[in-house]
Design an enzyme around this catalytic site. Structure first.
Site, PDB file in Angstrom:
ATOM      1  N   ASP A 180       0.873  -1.063  -0.083  1.00 30.01           N
ATOM      2  CA  ASP A 180       0.078   0.062   0.001  1.00 30.01           C
ATOM      3  C   ASP A 180       1.143   1.157   0.079  1.00 30.01           C
ATOM      4  O   ASP A 180       1.885   1.382   0.693  1.00 30.01           O
ATOM      5  CB  ASP A 180      -0.959   0.129   1.073  1.00 30.01           C
TER       6      ASP A 180
ATOM      7  N   GLU B 108      -4.565   2.633  -4.349  1.00 28.96           N
ATOM      8  CA  GLU B 108      -3.093   2.568  -4.102  1.00 28.96           C
ATOM      9  C   GLU B 108      -2.452   1.259  -3.647  1.00 28.96           C
ATOM     10  O   GLU B 108      -1.507   1.264  -2.765  1.00 28.96           O
ATOM     11  CB  GLU B 108      -2.664   3.741  -3.461  1.00 28.96           C
TER      12      GLU B 108
END
Length: 393
Positions: free
Chosen positions: A259, A302
């Site tokens: 992430d 993301e």
């Protein structure tokens, strides 16, 4: 229309239709091998028209462009098949073979006239060019029936071109004139067998183009254009297949979930263009570092997942650290100097039969631990210890 004229127009008519069809397919896909196929059928149509329909020239000179067209047909058709498999096209070998074939043809046309010898020169030259397709495709994996059919069509074409004139001319004993040649069993056999080969070959290539188009559409449907990795649907489909394969071999599996840290702040402060640049750089970074058999995808805005078939937890940790450490450098040239992106990564490893959802849950829990510990770090999943009930034995 007389029967002879109909036979004369049969091959060029078929070839022109297929040439037009392949031109249309090429405009849709822009694949070079499709253009080669269109060129092959166009050359064949022109060659047959010159051979059978065009007016005769002095010294039978119209035979030169006609037979050059037949050789070019073989060259372009061989190039189409070989290029379809992304193999190097043997242009030099085909050019040398074609040049020798035409030189022999010219000698037996102008120097020492012989219709039979000219037939041998062109047919054997075209047969040798077709055999180059067989040689090129011999070691290539043929996962679909159409791949096997293309291979066998090339092989039968080579045998037909080399053996047919030898057999038929030995039975017929040669020709005294072109009138006898064009009315012969040999030329009738050539015209009808060539029509059949053209149809079969065109069908095979058309099916191959369709398979390639479906495969490309599937890739596009499962791809994330920004990162260059799979999208979530593509990742789940490919990861499920990889897990099934690993389970069949009783192999281990590892999963990473990465992430990008503080990504919302990046978009708010530096704009979405900077955020897109970082995502693209991270995808390129993963593609460069990951093993060939990995399954990598962007599964969220993301968030990224990387499945490593056959990998242990230590192998996963090493890859995760390499990705984490090298990530800021991988995109430094494309973002403002004040922006130093980082990533947190959670990893897990286990048996493939645990299932994708369980591996994702474990890696996601490890990712949460990495973020809670301060971000920009790697954490491995560890099962919660079993607590014994108070007062137990």
């Amino acid at each position: 229309m007389t029967g002879q004229l109909f036979i004369s127009l049969l091959n060029p008519g078929i070839d022109l239709l297929f040439a037009a069809a392949f031109v249309w397919m090429w405009r849709e896909r822009r694949e070079r091998y499709i253009a080669y196929a269109a060129a092959a059928y166009f050359c064949s149509a022109v060659a047959f028209l010159i051979q059978d329909v065009a007016p005769a020239l002095p010294m039978e000179l119209q035979r030169i462009p006609a037979n050059l067209g037949f050789l070019l047909t073989g060259v372009f058709f061989a190039a189409a098949i070989i290029k379809r498999y992304a193999l190097p096209v043997p242009w030099r070998a085909m050019a040398i073979t074609g040049a020798i074939s035409m030189a022999c043809f010219l000698w037996f046309l102008l120097g020492h006239p012989s219709i039979s010898a000219r037939i041998y020169a062109i047919s054997i030259g075209a047969g040798l060019i077709a055999s180059m397709v067989v040689r090129a495709l011999w070691p290539v994996a043929k996962p679909f029936l159409i791949d096997k059919l293309i291979f066998w069509v090339a092989g039968l074409s080579a045998v037909n071109l080399i053996v047919r004139p030898v057999v038929l001319l030995s039975l017929r004993g040669g020709f005294d004139s072109y009138v006898g040649f064009q009315q012969s069993l040999y030329w009738t056999t050539v015209q009808f067998s060539q029509a059949m080969v053209s149809i079969v070959a065109a069908i095979c290539l058309t099916v191959a183009v369709a398979i390639d188009m479906v495969r490309q559409l599937r890739v596009e449907a499962n791809a994330d254009d920004l990162s260059g990795l799979l999208n979530r649907r593509g990742f789940e489909a490919n990861a499920t297949t990889a897990l099934r394969r690993a389970a069949d071999g009783d192999n281990s599996i590892a999963l990473l979930i990465a992430d990008l840290d503080h990504f919302k702040d990046v978009n708010d402060r530096h704009g979405h263009a900077a955020g897109d640049t970082i995502i693209a750089a991270f995808g390129a970074h993963v593609r460069q570092l990951g093993p060939a058999d990995m399954v990598a995808g962007r599964i969220g805005g993301e968030e990224f997942a990387i499945l490593l078939p056959g990998a242990s937890i230590e192998v996963a940790r090493q890859l995760a650290e390499i990705i984490r450490i090298g990530f800021p450098t991988s995109c430094a040239e494309h973002i403002p100097p004040s922006l130093v992106p980082t990533t947190s990564i959670g990893i897990t490893a286990g048996r493939a039969n645990e299932g994708l959802s369980e591996l994702l849950r474990q890696a996601d829990q490890a990712l949460y631990e990495a973020k809670r510990a301060g971000r920009n770090r790697v954490r491995a999943f560890s099962p919660m210890p079993v607590r014994l009930a108070a007062g137990g034995g």
